[in-house]
Design a protein around this motif. Structure first.
Motif, short mmCIF file in Angstrom:
data_model
loop_
_atom_site.label_atom_id
_atom_site.label_comp_id
_atom_site.label_asym_id
_atom_site.label_seq_id
_atom_site.Cartn_x
_atom_site.Cartn_y
_atom_site.Cartn_z
N VAL A 149 0.89 -1.17 0.00
CA VAL A 149 0.00 0.00 0.00
C VAL A 149 0.92 1.22 0.00
CG1 VAL A 149 -1.79 1.21 1.27
CG2 VAL A 149 -1.78 -1.29 1.22
N ARG A 150 1.20 1.70 -1.19
CA ARG A 150 2.34 2.60 -1.38
C ARG A 150 2.14 4.00 -0.82
NH1 ARG A 150 2.86 1.87 -7.74
NH2 ARG A 150 0.60 1.98 -7.52
N ARG A 151 3.19 4.55 -0.20
CA ARG A 151 3.24 5.95 0.13
C ARG A 151 3.43 6.75 -1.15
NH1 ARG A 151 4.85 7.08 5.42
NH2 ARG A 151 6.27 8.72 4.75
N THR A 152 3.21 8.05 -1.10
CA THR A 152 3.35 8.89 -2.29
C THR A 152 4.47 9.90 -2.04
OG1 THR A 152 2.06 10.90 -1.87
CG2 THR A 152 0.81 8.86 -2.21
N VAL A 189 -3.15 13.49 -4.87
CA VAL A 189 -3.85 12.51 -5.71
C VAL A 189 -2.85 11.75 -6.58
CG1 VAL A 189 -6.16 13.50 -5.69
CG2 VAL A 189 -4.46 14.40 -7.29
N ALA A 190 -1.70 11.46 -5.98
CA ALA A 190 -0.67 10.65 -6.66
C ALA A 190 -1.23 9.31 -7.10
CB ALA A 190 0.52 10.44 -5.73
N CYS A 191 -2.28 8.85 -6.40
CA CYS A 191 -2.90 7.56 -6.73
C CYS A 191 -3.58 7.56 -8.10
CB CYS A 191 -3.91 7.18 -5.65
SG CYS A 191 -5.31 8.32 -5.61
N SER A 204 3.23 11.68 -10.40
CA SER A 204 2.27 11.75 -9.30
C SER A 204 1.49 13.05 -9.36
CB SER A 204 3.00 11.66 -7.96
OG SER A 204 3.64 10.41 -7.83
N PRO A 205 0.21 12.99 -9.73
CA PRO A 205 -0.57 14.23 -9.76
C PRO A 205 -0.78 14.84 -8.37
CG PRO A 205 -1.57 12.56 -11.15
CD PRO A 205 -0.50 11.87 -10.35
N LEU A 206 -0.67 16.16 -8.35
CA LEU A 206 -1.00 16.94 -7.17
C LEU A 206 -2.07 17.93 -7.61
CD1 LEU A 206 -0.07 17.54 -4.18
CD2 LEU A 206 1.36 19.35 -5.14
N ALA A 207 -3.20 17.97 -6.91
CA ALA A 207 -4.29 18.84 -7.32
C ALA A 207 -4.35 20.08 -6.44
CB ALA A 207 -5.63 18.08 -7.25
N VAL A 208 -4.71 21.19 -7.05
CA VAL A 208 -4.98 22.44 -6.32
C VAL A 208 -6.42 22.81 -6.67
CG1 VAL A 208 -4.33 24.86 -6.04
CG2 VAL A 208 -2.56 23.12 -6.43
N GLN A 209 -7.32 22.77 -5.68
CA GLN A 209 -8.75 22.89 -5.93
C GLN A 209 -9.38 23.93 -5.01
OE1 GLN A 209 -10.62 20.43 -8.29
NE2 GLN A 209 -8.51 20.60 -9.00
N THR A 230 9.71 11.69 -8.09
CA THR A 230 9.36 11.70 -6.67
C THR A 230 10.04 12.83 -5.92
OG1 THR A 230 8.91 9.33 -6.62
CG2 THR A 230 9.56 10.35 -4.54
N GLU A 231 11.29 13.12 -6.27
CA GLU A 231 12.08 14.10 -5.50
C GLU A 231 11.52 15.51 -5.61
OE1 GLU A 231 12.92 12.51 -8.16
OE2 GLU A 231 13.35 14.06 -9.63
#
Lengths: 362, 362
Positions: free
Chosen positions: A10-13, A59-61, A150-155, A209-210
């Motif tokens: 169950v992966r960390r992001t 939302v890296a998933c 890995s998506p990152l959302a700004v909402q 990732t970095e």
């Protein structure tokens, strides 16, 4: 509910350190990865904040399936009920994908990042394995992998203001479901105007990732006076807005027509599910459902009845503070899908009166 | 860690009411389904009980991929590096499955439930989608679906005694990795001597959700004086025993050889991954690793070093009460995989000294 147990599976992001520092209170698992579900005291707290301010979401998933090579377009065309010839170079293409029986396998967003290279941004199923199975069976000249993206959302209503501070004012010019490549610390990142809420905002496809925590930190540093907070897709808000969740609201048992996505079935090519989609009748469809009274957590399928007969199911539900009623997403038989039809919904806490609506709440 | 959030997408099982009543304290998600991880105050409590008594495990998340039809054997042969002609009618066949590059997609157990009908009991990946992709691309005459079958495991030294009380003494005659059809309340269920522990026991393939709680209750009623408890795969015990976990210890990046499963690569047929498996060198392999000092939760990949150089990774680890040392599963480069090699493991809590072992602890 019980606690979630950590493991490598169950992966960390890339953003998990930021999520933990922000005091995440709930998680789910999505594409074998941690997805935060709650930061505030309850869903309502997160909901009000999302509608008034701006949030940064891990939302890296939303993993990418990278399809690259000379046969990429041929393979994508086999998978897509949507006419891919209409996909523009800077466009995010919502595209239900189906098997040979027309059953939905996922409802991803597709980006063409180079002429022979697609990213399929997936909902919660290992759609990569279907793409790979087709390619392997036909010995196609294509490479299929999950890249380190890995998506990152700004909402939220202040998303443009926050993003402009980090990426420059050009970000305001990006149109809905279009993307541009924007610079961050010497890297070019794809920034799209998209996201799993109806409050407006962006998704940043973070390659590497970095770069994750530097971007996370930059957004929070820039947004202090905007009351920026760590957030996540909000159950109440997404049900109000009719944003579907694959695995909740539709599965392989449903066609895109049943999921209300018929408008995206327009390919003239001979894609794998074509014959089935032309043959199968549309006997049920996703509908907005109002539920009367209190709404327990919808952690299982709720059967829907009319006159004592089973006529559908509810699969996502919440009580809406803004609309002061229960809001829900259901799959209802053709005999009962008209707006105004009275139904009964069987929750784990008992039966509730319900009403088919003409549209979602936003 | 935070709490797990309920939704229909993270599916409940036929046994969830029993699991909840037994006071489950931890969950993970496996094949889009709830899998209990802990009932006692800690993993150690569950561990001692498993080794001394008998436990009933909700492993419904071991979903079945049903492959049925005239082309079933042809399709299975394309997927399997293991020689399927040796599969006996009553046998459970452990069978790593690979893609065209020889990368592992899953490590299921296969049962042939009828001449043209297989059940693939899967680890945590949607392997159904790969099978479906191959079948759809080649227009095979076969039906692929996830049936309403939920395994329930009975594990521990008193498993035979408990099972005999519910299914009769014949259950004692079932040999390791063989199955029989046994009666329960007028239904025939497949009962196999198998399970994800080294303590002995059975897996019951419960066909039909409605049978779940009656069987759960029957086992607990019959086992009161045996000190039967609700349990689950135990992290410590499975690492001691070297039981691999797909997604933790090996992924699509690894071949079956690297996973130490080369003995199961013996098919003479032209399966999809054959050329790749004959071509790829074996540059690393799963090894038992002893870790000195305390062992934090292994919730991410731990890099492994020797002389300051990266030589592998540890992916599962725990402190063993019985062996009074840290036990771990690692993937180690050929240059450093010999027993007795000294290594350093980088955990999130700092570096630990480690030693390659010649075998697992049980």
């Amino acid at each position: 509910m019980a606690q979630i147990t950590a493991s490598r599976r169950v992966r960390r992001t890339p953003f998990t350190p930021g999520v933990e520092a922000a005091g995440v209170r709930g998680y789910t698992v999505y594409n074998h990865m941690l997805l935060p579900t709650r930061f505030g005291a309850d869903f309502v707290d997160d909901y009000h904040h999302l509608k008034q301010h701006v949030q940064v979401w891990d939302v890296a998933c939303e993993r990418q399936v990278s399809v690259k090579g000379p046969d990429a377009m041929r393979l994508m065309t086999m998978l897509s009920p949507r006419d891919l010839s209409r996909l523009r170079d800077d466009q995010c293409f919502y595209m239900p994908v189906v098997d040979r029986e027309g059953g939905m396998l996922n409802d991803p967003v597709v980006l063409r990042v180079a002429p022979d290279h697609f990213w399929i941004s997936i909902a919660d199923s290992d759609f990569l394995l279907y793409v790979l199975g087709v390619a392997d069976a036909l010995e196609m000249n294509v490479t299929i992998e999950e890249p380190d993206v890995s998506p990152l959302a700004v909402q939220g209503p202040r998303a443009d203001d926050l993003m402009a501070r980090v990426f420059g004012d050009e970000v305001r010019e990006i149109r809905f479901f279009r993307f541009r490549r924007m610079a961050f610390q010497g890297h070019e990142l794809i920034v799209a105007r998209s996201g799993y809420s109806k409050q407006g905002g962006f998704e940043i496809y973070v390659e590497g990732t970095e770069l994750g925590m530097p971007l996370w930190d930059a957004l929070f540093a820039a947004g202090e006076d905007l009351n920026v907070r760590a957030g996540c897709p909000n159950l109440i808000e997404r049900v109000e807005g009719g944003l579907l969740s694959y695995g909740n609201d539709m599965t392989r048992e449903n066609t895109p027509y049943e999921a209300g996505l018929g408008v995206f079935v327009n390919s003239q090519a001979d894609y794998l599910g074509r014959a089935a989609l032309e043959r199968r009748p549309i006997e049920r469809m996703i509908r907005p459902i109002e539920i009367m009274g209190d709404v327990p957590p919808c952690d299982r399928l709720w059967p829907v009845y009319a006159d004592g007969r089973r006529v559908g199911q509810v699969t996502s539900a919440a009580f809406s503070p803004d609309f002061q009623t229960g809001v829900a997403i259901g799959m209802i038989d053709a005999t009962h899908w008209e707006a105004g039809t009275e139904l009964e919904v069987e929750t784990q806490d008992g039966m509730r009166r319900a009403l088919v609506q003409s549209k979602f709440w936003i």
